[in-house]
Design a protein around this motif. Structure first.
Motif, PDB file in Angstrom:
ATOM      1  N   GLN A   1      54.848  55.732 -61.530  1.00 48.31           N
ATOM      2  CA  GLN A   1      56.199  55.579 -60.973  1.00 48.31           C
ATOM      3  C   GLN A   1      56.550  56.761 -60.059  1.00 48.31           C
ATOM      4  O   GLN A   1      57.083  56.588 -58.950  1.00 48.31           O
ATOM      5  CB  GLN A   1      57.190  55.515 -62.140  1.00 48.31           C
ATOM      6  N   ALA A   2      56.220  57.976 -60.518  1.00 48.54           N
ATOM      7  CA  ALA A   2      56.513  59.185 -59.734  1.00 48.54           C
ATOM      8  C   ALA A   2      55.736  59.167 -58.420  1.00 48.54           C
ATOM      9  O   ALA A   2      56.267  59.552 -57.366  1.00 48.54           O
ATOM     10  CB  ALA A   2      56.157  60.424 -60.547  1.00 48.54           C
ATOM     11  N   LEU A   3      54.477  58.692 -58.471  1.00 45.53           N
ATOM     12  CA  LEU A   3      53.657  58.646 -57.258  1.00 45.53           C
ATOM     13  C   LEU A   3      54.222  57.628 -56.270  1.00 45.53           C
ATOM     14  O   LEU A   3      54.314  57.904 -55.064  1.00 45.53           O
ATOM     15  CB  LEU A   3      52.204  58.304 -57.609  1.00 45.53           C
ATOM     16  N   VAL A   4      54.624  56.454 -56.771  1.00 43.57           N
ATOM     17  CA  VAL A   4      55.209  55.433 -55.894  1.00 43.57           C
ATOM     18  C   VAL A   4      56.463  55.985 -55.221  1.00 43.57           C
ATOM     19  O   VAL A   4      56.641  55.847 -53.998  1.00 43.57           O
ATOM     20  CB  VAL A   4      55.540  54.136 -56.686  1.00 43.57           C
ATOM     21  N   HIS A   5      57.324  56.645 -55.990  1.00 42.16           N
ATOM     22  CA  HIS A   5      58.542  57.232 -55.421  1.00 42.16           C
ATOM     23  C   HIS A   5      58.204  58.275 -54.355  1.00 42.16           C
ATOM     24  O   HIS A   5      58.832  58.326 -53.294  1.00 42.16           O
ATOM     25  CB  HIS A   5      59.420  57.857 -56.519  1.00 42.16           C
ATOM     26  N   ALA A   6      57.191  59.120 -54.650  1.00 41.85           N
ATOM     27  CA  ALA A   6      56.804  60.175 -53.703  1.00 41.85           C
ATOM     28  C   ALA A   6      56.287  59.557 -52.394  1.00 41.85           C
ATOM     29  O   ALA A   6      56.642  60.007 -51.301  1.00 41.85           O
ATOM     30  CB  ALA A   6      55.743  61.068 -54.326  1.00 41.85           C
ATOM     31  N   LEU A   7      55.443  58.525 -52.516  1.00 37.14           N
ATOM     32  CA  LEU A   7      54.855  57.912 -51.313  1.00 37.14           C
ATOM     33  C   LEU A   7      55.900  57.158 -50.499  1.00 37.14           C
ATOM     34  O   LEU A   7      55.767  57.042 -49.283  1.00 37.14           O
ATOM     35  CB  LEU A   7      53.714  56.951 -51.716  1.00 37.14           C
ATOM     36  N   LEU A   8      56.931  56.667 -51.162  1.00 35.05           N
ATOM     37  CA  LEU A   8      57.994  55.939 -50.448  1.00 35.05           C
ATOM     38  C   LEU A   8      59.123  56.868 -50.023  1.00 35.05           C
ATOM     39  O   LEU A   8      60.112  56.423 -49.439  1.00 35.05           O
ATOM     40  CB  LEU A   8      58.548  54.816 -51.335  1.00 35.05           C
ATOM     41  N   GLY A   9      58.963  58.175 -50.340  1.00 35.05           N
ATOM     42  CA  GLY A   9      59.972  59.142 -49.933  1.00 35.05           C
ATOM     43  C   GLY A   9      61.276  59.024 -50.693  1.00 35.05           C
ATOM     44  O   GLY A   9      62.356  59.357 -50.195  1.00 35.05           O
ATOM     45  N   LYS A  10      61.164  58.524 -51.957  1.00 36.66           N
ATOM     46  CA  LYS A  10      62.379  58.414 -52.778  1.00 36.66           C
ATOM     47  C   LYS A  10      62.425  59.566 -53.767  1.00 36.66           C
ATOM     48  O   LYS A  10      61.385  60.143 -54.082  1.00 36.66           O
ATOM     49  CB  LYS A  10      62.334  57.094 -53.568  1.00 36.66           C
ATOM     50  N   PRO A  11      63.592  59.869 -54.289  1.00 43.18           N
ATOM     51  CA  PRO A  11      63.652  60.915 -55.334  1.00 43.18           C
ATOM     52  C   PRO A  11      62.882  60.478 -56.566  1.00 43.18           C
ATOM     53  O   PRO A  11      62.781  59.281 -56.849  1.00 43.18           O
ATOM     54  CB  PRO A  11      65.161  61.056 -55.622  1.00 43.18           C
TER      55      PRO A  11
END
Length: 200
Positions: A188-198
């Protein structure tokens, strides 16, 4: 038109790659599963059956490819394996291109490719994620599979780029030797990071 960010997902046998791929899918990230594509191409009525039967007579039937017979036909025979790969790989690549075309509007997609480094497929992705667990966890998971033996496990390991090298070459590593909840949080953290989300 901007194209999706392509994350290549790989990992040695027994490292939990399928579980992590399912976690991406559960978060709404489209996943191209190379193994599943091969099964479709070689399954009942699959488009590759005539070519495989012509190259390896007696290895296909009404249920598609007989994996044991085909495995026996190419095992330890590098030219035979190369002949099989020349039939299968271009067809999988075509399915992957179609998938990418269909998902052109998505910001992120995952290519689940078991032999990503071994076959040089890392050249076609924007970043590589390696899933990894300790050797004890890996061995226990693999030997729990039906029909798996120590000898077969060692043989498969010998064909794969070592886990340490995969981790060294990866852009991201997710540890699957922890609880499922911890692994899911890392995905989940990686998906958020790649999508530029917090971070979640």
């Amino acid at each position: 038109m901007s194209k999706p960010f392509i994350l290549g997902l790989t990992g040695s046998i027994g490292m939990g790659k399928s579980a992590v791929a399912a976690m991406f899918a559960g978060l709404g990230v489209p996943v191209f599963d190379a193994d599943k594509a091969v099964h479709e191409l070689q399954g009942p009525g699959g488009p590759l059956l005539p070519a495989i039967e012509a190259a390896f007579p007696g290895t296909t039937g009404p249920d598609g490819v007989d994996r044991q017979k085909l495995g026996a036909a190419v095992f330890g025979d590098a030219p035979a394996l190369a002949r099989l790969e020349a039939i299968v790989h271009p067809a999988v690549a075509a399915m992957r291109r179609q998938f990418l075309h269909d998902m052109a509007h998505e910001p992120l997609v995952v290519f689940d490719i078991p032999l990503l480094f071994e076959k040089g497929s890392n050249a076609g992705v924007d970043a590589v994620l390696v899933v990894s667990a300790g050797p004890e966890a890996q061995r226990a998971r693999v030997l729990a599979r039906p029909g798996m033996t120590e000898e077969k496990f060692e043989r498969i390991l010998g064909l794969q780029v070592p886990d340490a090298e995969k981790r060294a070459r990866a852009d991201f590593v997710i540890d699957t030797g922890v609880s499922l909840a911890e692994t899911r949080h890392a995905v989940q953290a990686l998906v958020h990071a790649l999508l530029g989300k917090p971070a979640p």
